[in-house]
Motif scaffolding. Structure first.
Motif, mmCIF file in Angstrom:
data_model
loop_
_atom_site.group_PDB
_atom_site.id
_atom_site.type_symbol
_atom_site.label_atom_id
_atom_site.label_comp_id
_atom_site.label_asym_id
_atom_site.label_seq_id
_atom_site.Cartn_x
_atom_site.Cartn_y
_atom_site.Cartn_z
ATOM 1 N N MET A 1 67.633 48.756 -6.154
ATOM 2 C CA MET A 1 66.528 48.643 -7.104
ATOM 3 C C MET A 1 65.267 49.289 -6.519
ATOM 4 O O MET A 1 64.969 49.134 -5.344
ATOM 5 N N ALA A 2 64.563 50.040 -7.342
ATOM 6 C CA ALA A 2 63.343 50.699 -6.869
ATOM 7 C C ALA A 2 62.323 49.644 -6.439
ATOM 8 O O ALA A 2 62.280 48.553 -7.000
ATOM 9 N N PHE A 3 61.546 49.976 -5.444
ATOM 10 C CA PHE A 3 60.510 49.062 -4.964
ATOM 11 C C PHE A 3 59.224 49.869 -4.837
ATOM 12 O O PHE A 3 59.125 50.777 -4.013
ATOM 13 N N VAL A 4 58.287 49.580 -5.693
ATOM 14 C CA VAL A 4 56.996 50.277 -5.649
ATOM 15 C C VAL A 4 55.913 49.207 -5.606
ATOM 16 O O VAL A 4 55.843 48.347 -6.487
ATOM 17 N N THR A 5 55.099 49.241 -4.564
ATOM 18 C CA THR A 5 54.019 48.263 -4.480
ATOM 19 C C THR A 5 52.705 48.986 -4.230
ATOM 20 O O THR A 5 52.658 50.205 -4.104
ATOM 21 N N ARG A 6 51.631 48.211 -4.201
ATOM 22 C CA ARG A 6 50.306 48.824 -4.026
ATOM 23 C C ARG A 6 49.405 47.875 -3.268
ATOM 24 O O ARG A 6 49.573 46.665 -3.272
ATOM 25 N N PHE A 7 48.408 48.474 -2.623
ATOM 26 C CA PHE A 7 47.294 47.709 -2.069
ATOM 27 C C PHE A 7 46.104 48.113 -2.929
ATOM 28 O O PHE A 7 45.882 49.300 -3.162
ATOM 29 N N ALA A 8 45.370 47.113 -3.440
ATOM 30 C CA ALA A 8 44.351 47.414 -4.466
ATOM 31 C C ALA A 8 42.992 46.826 -4.104
ATOM 32 O O ALA A 8 42.507 45.912 -4.768
ATOM 33 N N PRO A 9 42.371 47.325 -3.041
ATOM 34 C CA PRO A 9 41.061 46.775 -2.670
ATOM 35 C C PRO A 9 39.953 47.239 -3.612
ATOM 36 O O PRO A 9 40.081 48.280 -4.261
ATOM 37 N N SER A 10 38.908 46.444 -3.698
ATOM 38 C CA SER A 10 37.694 46.870 -4.394
ATOM 39 C C SER A 10 36.745 47.371 -3.308
ATOM 40 O O SER A 10 36.447 46.621 -2.382
ATOM 41 N N PRO A 11 36.294 48.613 -3.388
ATOM 42 C CA PRO A 11 35.422 49.136 -2.316
ATOM 43 C C PRO A 11 33.987 48.606 -2.422
ATOM 44 O O PRO A 11 33.037 49.350 -2.599
ATOM 45 N N THR A 12 33.880 47.274 -2.326
ATOM 46 C CA THR A 12 32.559 46.634 -2.402
ATOM 47 C C THR A 12 32.137 46.113 -1.030
ATOM 48 O O THR A 12 31.124 45.432 -0.917
ATOM 49 N N GLY A 13 32.922 46.396 -0.005
ATOM 50 C CA GLY A 13 32.586 45.935 1.337
ATOM 51 C C GLY A 13 33.668 46.403 2.280
ATOM 52 O O GLY A 13 34.657 46.998 1.844
ATOM 53 N N PRO A 14 33.479 46.129 3.583
ATOM 54 C CA PRO A 14 34.487 46.577 4.545
ATOM 55 C C PRO A 14 35.753 45.707 4.460
ATOM 56 O O PRO A 14 35.700 44.574 3.998
ATOM 57 N N LEU A 15 36.866 46.239 4.885
ATOM 58 C CA LEU A 15 38.098 45.439 4.947
ATOM 59 C C LEU A 15 37.959 44.413 6.050
ATOM 60 O O LEU A 15 37.455 44.711 7.131
ATOM 61 N N HIS A 16 38.405 43.199 5.785
ATOM 62 C CA HIS A 16 38.458 42.216 6.867
ATOM 63 C C HIS A 16 39.904 41.876 7.181
ATOM 64 O O HIS A 16 40.829 42.452 6.594
ATOM 65 N N LEU A 17 40.066 40.945 8.086
ATOM 66 C CA LEU A 17 41.399 40.601 8.573
ATOM 67 C C LEU A 17 42.348 40.201 7.438
ATOM 68 O O LEU A 17 43.540 40.514 7.473
ATOM 69 N N GLY A 18 41.819 39.518 6.431
ATOM 70 C CA GLY A 18 42.657 39.106 5.296
ATOM 71 C C GLY A 18 43.202 40.305 4.527
ATOM 72 O O GLY A 18 44.374 40.332 4.148
ATOM 73 N N HIS A 19 42.348 41.321 4.329
ATOM 74 C CA HIS A 19 42.822 42.532 3.655
ATOM 75 C C HIS A 19 43.859 43.250 4.515
ATOM 76 O O HIS A 19 44.831 43.788 4.005
ATOM 77 N N ALA A 20 43.587 43.269 5.837
ATOM 78 C CA ALA A 20 44.515 43.958 6.740
ATOM 79 C C ALA A 20 45.895 43.319 6.630
ATOM 80 O O ALA A 20 46.916 44.017 6.553
ATOM 81 N N TYR A 21 45.936 41.988 6.562
ATOM 82 C CA TYR A 21 47.217 41.293 6.430
ATOM 83 C C TYR A 21 47.915 41.707 5.139
ATOM 84 O O TYR A 21 49.102 42.041 5.126
ATOM 85 N N SER A 22 47.162 41.696 4.035
ATOM 86 C CA SER A 22 47.731 42.034 2.737
ATOM 87 C C SER A 22 48.273 43.471 2.739
ATOM 88 O O SER A 22 49.383 43.732 2.261
ATOM 89 N N ALA A 23 47.485 44.373 3.295
ATOM 90 C CA ALA A 23 47.890 45.780 3.317
ATOM 91 C C ALA A 23 49.118 45.982 4.210
ATOM 92 O O ALA A 23 50.081 46.650 3.830
ATOM 93 N N LEU A 24 49.084 45.361 5.409
ATOM 94 C CA LEU A 24 50.209 45.529 6.336
ATOM 95 C C LEU A 24 51.482 44.928 5.751
ATOM 96 O O LEU A 24 52.563 45.520 5.825
ATOM 97 N N LEU A 25 51.354 43.740 5.156
ATOM 98 C CA LEU A 25 52.533 43.066 4.599
ATOM 99 C C LEU A 25 53.142 43.904 3.472
ATOM 100 O O LEU A 25 54.361 44.143 3.453
ATOM 101 N N SER A 26 52.303 44.387 2.544
ATOM 102 C CA SER A 26 52.882 45.137 1.416
ATOM 103 C C SER A 26 53.421 46.478 1.888
ATOM 104 O O SER A 26 54.468 46.929 1.427
#
Ligand code: GLU
Length: 279
Positions: free
Chosen positions: A1-26
């Protein structure tokens, strides 16, 4: 099955550790599934989004070893698509104009209503016809009208995240209590707000798996409702646990102490970041 995911930050500030986790996991999940990992900038909030944050996010992701497939999808370049969908919802009689300010909403809610979360709109403008729309008005989705237009037994989504794994049904009563009549187009400009833009883009980008923080789980029903109203597919969802600070509070953009750039300046390596977030 195809697997397509995304990381979808809002560029309203710098990435923090929580975003890094989300991005790395996906990113890791996409690579493990031999799928695709896309980057989407949720930059419709023209007042708060800044090109320098857009650039910094790309730089932080590259530093983390994250490579995204294809070009970056910027929501600010797709406003026409969102407005077309908004017009379809308007023609179906599912929107109403709202001129309430944040303080109007607060005042309307000042007598505490049991089970009504603070940010759920009390419905003050619900009976206003679209013809009464003033230039500064937002457009809201009439949730009851939307639920009436759909067969609610079809409204479900598959979740693979730890807290709600399995088939989740949209519960209309809970959606009224937790979500209510969300803003789909913001005040002042014909700019589409998060719920519609994100639901549309997930379909437009062919996303099969949405991987994001647990804080968005409660809002997934409104995206499922919008998918059904607009004839879009519902992806599989994976809401992951949030990275919290030492006091147990979820990290926010303003928590500069946890900004990726700060860790980088202090000499942390991408592997240190992976260890910090438990990957
Ligand atoms: N732009 C949202 C955020 O930065 C993410 C939305 C999503 O992943 O659906 O919190």
């Amino acid at each position: 099955m195809a697997f397509v995911t995304r990381f979808a930050p809002s560029p309203t500030g710098p990435l923090h550790l929580g975003h890094a986790y989300s991005a790395l996991l996906s990113h890791d999940m996409a690579r493990a599934a031999e799928g695709r990992f896309l980057l989407r900038m949720e930059d419709t909030d023209l007042d708060r989004c800044k090109p320098e944050y857009d650039a910094l996010i790309q730089d932080d992701l590259a530093w983390l070893g994250i490579a995204w497939d294809g070009p970056i999808h910027r929501q600010s370049q797709h406003i026409k698509d969102y407005n077309t969908r908004l017009e379809a919802l308007e023609r179906a009689g599912l929107l109403y104009p709202c001129g309430c300010s944040r303080s109007d909403i607060r005042a309307a809610l000042s007598a505490p209503q049991e089970g009504v979360a603070f940010n759920v709109y009390p419905g003050t403008c619900r009976n206003r016809p679209m013809a009464s729309r003033q230039p500064g008005d937002a457009l809201r989705l009439d949730l009851d009208a939307a639920l009436n237009a759909l067969s609610t037994s079809d409204l479900s989504f598959t979740e693979t995240g730890p807290a709600h794994a399995g088939q989740n049904r949209v519960d209309p009563a809970q959606a009224r209590r937790q979500i209510g009549d969300v803003v789909l187009s913001r005040k002042g400009e014909d700019i589409v707000a998060y719920f519609l833009a994100s639901a549309f883009d997930d379909a437009d980008q062919g996303i099969t798996h949405v991987i994001r923080g647990q804080d968005l789980f409660d809002f997934t029903p409104v995206q499922v409702i919008l998918q059904h109203l607009l004839g879009l597919p519902t992806p599989t969802y994976h809401h992951h646990a949030l990275i919290r600070d030492d006091q147990g509070k979820r990290l926010a953009k303003r928590d500069d102490a946890r900004a990726m750039s700060k860790y980088r300046a202090e000499g942390a390596t991408p592997q240190d970041i992976r260890s910090l977030v438990g990957l």
